[in-house]
Design a protein around this motif. Structure first.
Motif, short mmCIF file in Angstrom:
data_model
loop_
_atom_site.label_atom_id
_atom_site.label_comp_id
_atom_site.label_asym_id
_atom_site.label_seq_id
_atom_site.Cartn_x
_atom_site.Cartn_y
_atom_site.Cartn_z
N TYR A 27 0.86 -1.18 0.00
CA TYR A 27 0.00 0.00 0.00
C TYR A 27 0.90 1.23 0.00
O TYR A 27 1.55 1.54 1.00
N ALA A 28 0.97 1.91 -1.14
CA ALA A 28 1.84 3.08 -1.30
C ALA A 28 1.00 4.33 -1.48
O ALA A 28 0.01 4.32 -2.22
N GLN A 29 1.39 5.41 -0.81
CA GLN A 29 0.68 6.68 -0.89
C GLN A 29 1.63 7.75 -1.42
O GLN A 29 2.74 7.93 -0.91
N ASN A 30 1.20 8.45 -2.45
CA ASN A 30 2.01 9.49 -3.09
C ASN A 30 1.24 10.80 -3.04
O ASN A 30 0.22 10.96 -3.71
N THR A 31 1.71 11.73 -2.22
CA THR A 31 1.04 13.02 -2.11
C THR A 31 1.62 13.96 -3.16
O THR A 31 2.84 14.04 -3.36
N VAL A 32 0.75 14.67 -3.86
CA VAL A 32 1.17 15.52 -4.97
C VAL A 32 1.74 16.83 -4.43
O VAL A 32 1.11 17.53 -3.65
N VAL A 33 2.96 17.15 -4.89
CA VAL A 33 3.60 18.43 -4.57
C VAL A 33 3.20 19.48 -5.59
O VAL A 33 2.95 20.63 -5.25
N GLY A 34 3.14 19.09 -6.86
CA GLY A 34 2.77 20.03 -7.91
C GLY A 34 2.70 19.34 -9.25
O GLY A 34 3.19 18.22 -9.43
N PRO A 35 2.07 19.97 -10.24
CA PRO A 35 1.91 19.35 -11.57
C PRO A 35 3.17 19.49 -12.42
O PRO A 35 3.91 20.47 -12.31
N LEU A 36 3.39 18.50 -13.27
CA LEU A 36 4.44 18.56 -14.27
C LEU A 36 3.89 18.94 -15.64
O LEU A 36 4.65 19.27 -16.54
N VAL A 37 2.57 18.85 -15.79
CA VAL A 37 1.88 19.20 -17.02
C VAL A 37 0.75 20.14 -16.66
O VAL A 37 0.06 19.94 -15.66
N GLU A 38 0.55 21.18 -17.43
CA GLU A 38 -0.45 22.19 -17.11
C GLU A 38 -1.85 21.58 -17.01
O GLU A 38 -2.23 20.71 -17.79
N GLY A 39 -2.61 22.07 -16.05
CA GLY A 39 -4.02 21.72 -15.94
C GLY A 39 -4.32 20.39 -15.28
O GLY A 39 -5.44 19.89 -15.40
N CYS A 40 -3.36 19.81 -14.56
CA CYS A 40 -3.55 18.49 -13.98
C CYS A 40 -3.80 18.60 -12.48
O CYS A 40 -2.87 18.78 -11.71
N ARG A 41 -5.06 18.49 -12.05
CA ARG A 41 -5.41 18.66 -10.65
C ARG A 41 -5.65 17.30 -10.00
O ARG A 41 -6.68 16.66 -10.21
N VAL A 42 -4.68 16.84 -9.21
CA VAL A 42 -4.79 15.61 -8.44
C VAL A 42 -4.15 15.87 -7.08
O VAL A 42 -3.11 16.52 -6.99
N GLY A 43 -4.79 15.37 -6.01
CA GLY A 43 -4.26 15.58 -4.67
C GLY A 43 -3.29 14.50 -4.23
O GLY A 43 -2.34 14.77 -3.50
N ALA A 44 -3.53 13.27 -4.66
CA ALA A 44 -2.68 12.15 -4.26
C ALA A 44 -2.93 10.97 -5.19
O ALA A 44 -3.96 10.88 -5.86
N ILE A 45 -1.96 10.06 -5.20
CA ILE A 45 -2.05 8.84 -6.00
C ILE A 45 -1.74 7.66 -5.09
O ILE A 45 -0.71 7.64 -4.43
N VAL A 46 -2.65 6.69 -5.05
CA VAL A 46 -2.52 5.53 -4.18
C VAL A 46 -2.31 4.28 -5.03
O VAL A 46 -2.95 4.12 -6.07
#
Length: 260
Positions: A142-161
Motif C-alpha cells: 500500500y503506497a501513498q504518493n502526495t502531490v507536490v505540484g503538476p508537471l503538465v499544465e491543468g492536472c489537478r490531483v491531490g494524491a495517487i494511491v
C-alpha cells in the motif's frame, strides 16, 4: 525525487518496457522506473476521463523533471504528470528488475473536493480511510504518493494511491477482500463510508494494472522497491521540495477532456 505520470496511447507496454527508453531515461539522470500497464479485464474501474488510461509510470531522478517528462510524453498520445512525495504504511515487495509483481496493482487518482481544506483532507485520508482499507482488503502493498505540484499544465490531483491485492483479485471481489468472517456487503459498506469521509466517493480514477519495476543502468540508489519508501503519509506541512523541478510542460492542444 519521484515523478508520476498517466499516459494515453496504443502499444504503450511495448514502448514503456523497452530497453531503449530505459537507456534514454538513465541518460537524463533517472535512477529508477516503475511501469504499471492497464489490465483491461480487471474490475473495479472508475474514470473521469473520456479515454481509458493506458499506463501509469513512476520515475525516480536526481535531475530536472523536464527531460524525463518529454521522454515519457514521446511514447504516447498524451499524458498528465505530477511531482510527488512517497510514503505509506505497507511498502510493496521488492522484485527483480523487470519482473512483474505477483499481484493486481490498483492505482487511484484522488482529488481534494472543492471547499475542503487540504490539511483537513489529508487528515481524514490518514485517520479514516487508510486503516479501513488495510483491514477490508487482502492487501500486501500500500503506497501513498502526495502531490507536490503538476508537471503538465491543468492536472489537478491531490494524491495517487497504489494498492496490491493478490493476482486472483482479477477474477472479482472475493479475492480482493480476502478471508474474513464479514461478508462482502459489510466490507463494501465500510469502504464506501470511509470514501465519503474525505470525498473519494466521486471524481476519482481507479486503474487496475500489472506492475513492473526497473533499476536503470546508472542506478546506485538502494531502496525498498520502486513505489514507496515506507513510513507515514507525507503531509503538506512537510518541508517542500525544490521549486526548480516544478516548471509545468504545456500539454498538446488535443488534451483529453475530463478532470485531470
Amino acid at each position: 525525487m519521484k515523478l508520476m505520470y498517466v499516459v494515453w496511447g496504443s502499444r504503450l507496454a511495448d514502448s514503456l518496457l523497452s530497453k531503449d527508453l530505459h537507456q534514454r531515461l538513465a541518460a537524463v539522470g533517472a535512477t529508477g522506473l516503475q511501469v504499471n500497464t492497464d489490465v483491461s479485464q480487471a474490475l473495479p474501474r472508475l474514470a473521469t476521463y473520456d479515454r481509458p488510461l493506458g499506463a501509469v509510470v513512476s520515475v525516480w531522478t536526481r535531475e530536472s523533471a523536464t527531460a524525463v517528462t518529454e521522454l515519457i510524453s514521446s511514447v504516447g498520445d498524451n499524458l498528465a504528470g505530477w511531482l510527488v512525495q512517497e510514503g505509506g504504511p505497507l511498502p510493496p515487495p521488492a522484485t527483480g528488475s523487470g519482473v512483474r509483481v505477483d499481484a493486481l496493482s490498483n492505482i487511484a487518482l484522488l482529488r481534494i473536493p472543492e471547499g475542503m481544506h487540504r490539511l483537513e483532507w489529508f487528515r481524514r485520508w490518514e485517520d479514516h480511510c487508510t486503516g479501513i482499507g488495510m483491514k477490508n482488503h487482502a492487501t500486501f502493498g500500500y503506497a501513498q504518493n502526495t502531490v507536490v505540484g503538476p508537471l503538465v499544465e491543468g492536472c489537478r490531483v491531490g494524491a495517487i494511491v497504489e494498492e496490491l491485492p493478490p493476482t486472483a483479485a482479477l477474477t472479482g471481489a472475493p479475492a480482493l477482500c480476502g478471508d474474513s468472517r464479514d461478508g462482502l456487503e459489510q466490507r463494501a459498506a465500510r469502504m464506501i463510508q470511509s470514501f465519503a469521509v474525505f470525498g473519494a466517493g466521486a471524481n476519482v480514477d481507479v486503474i487496475p494494472t500489472s506492475r513492473y519495476a526497473f533499476d536503470l543502468p546508472t542506478s546506485r540508489r538502494n531502496r525498498l522497491s520502486p513505489g514507496t519508501t515506507g513510513g507515514r503519509l507525507p503531509l503538506p506541512t512537510d518541508p517542500p521540495m525544490s521549486g526548480r523541478f516544478l516548471t509545468p510542460v504545456r500539454n498538446s492542444p488535443a488534451m483529453l477532456k475530463g478532470n485531470p
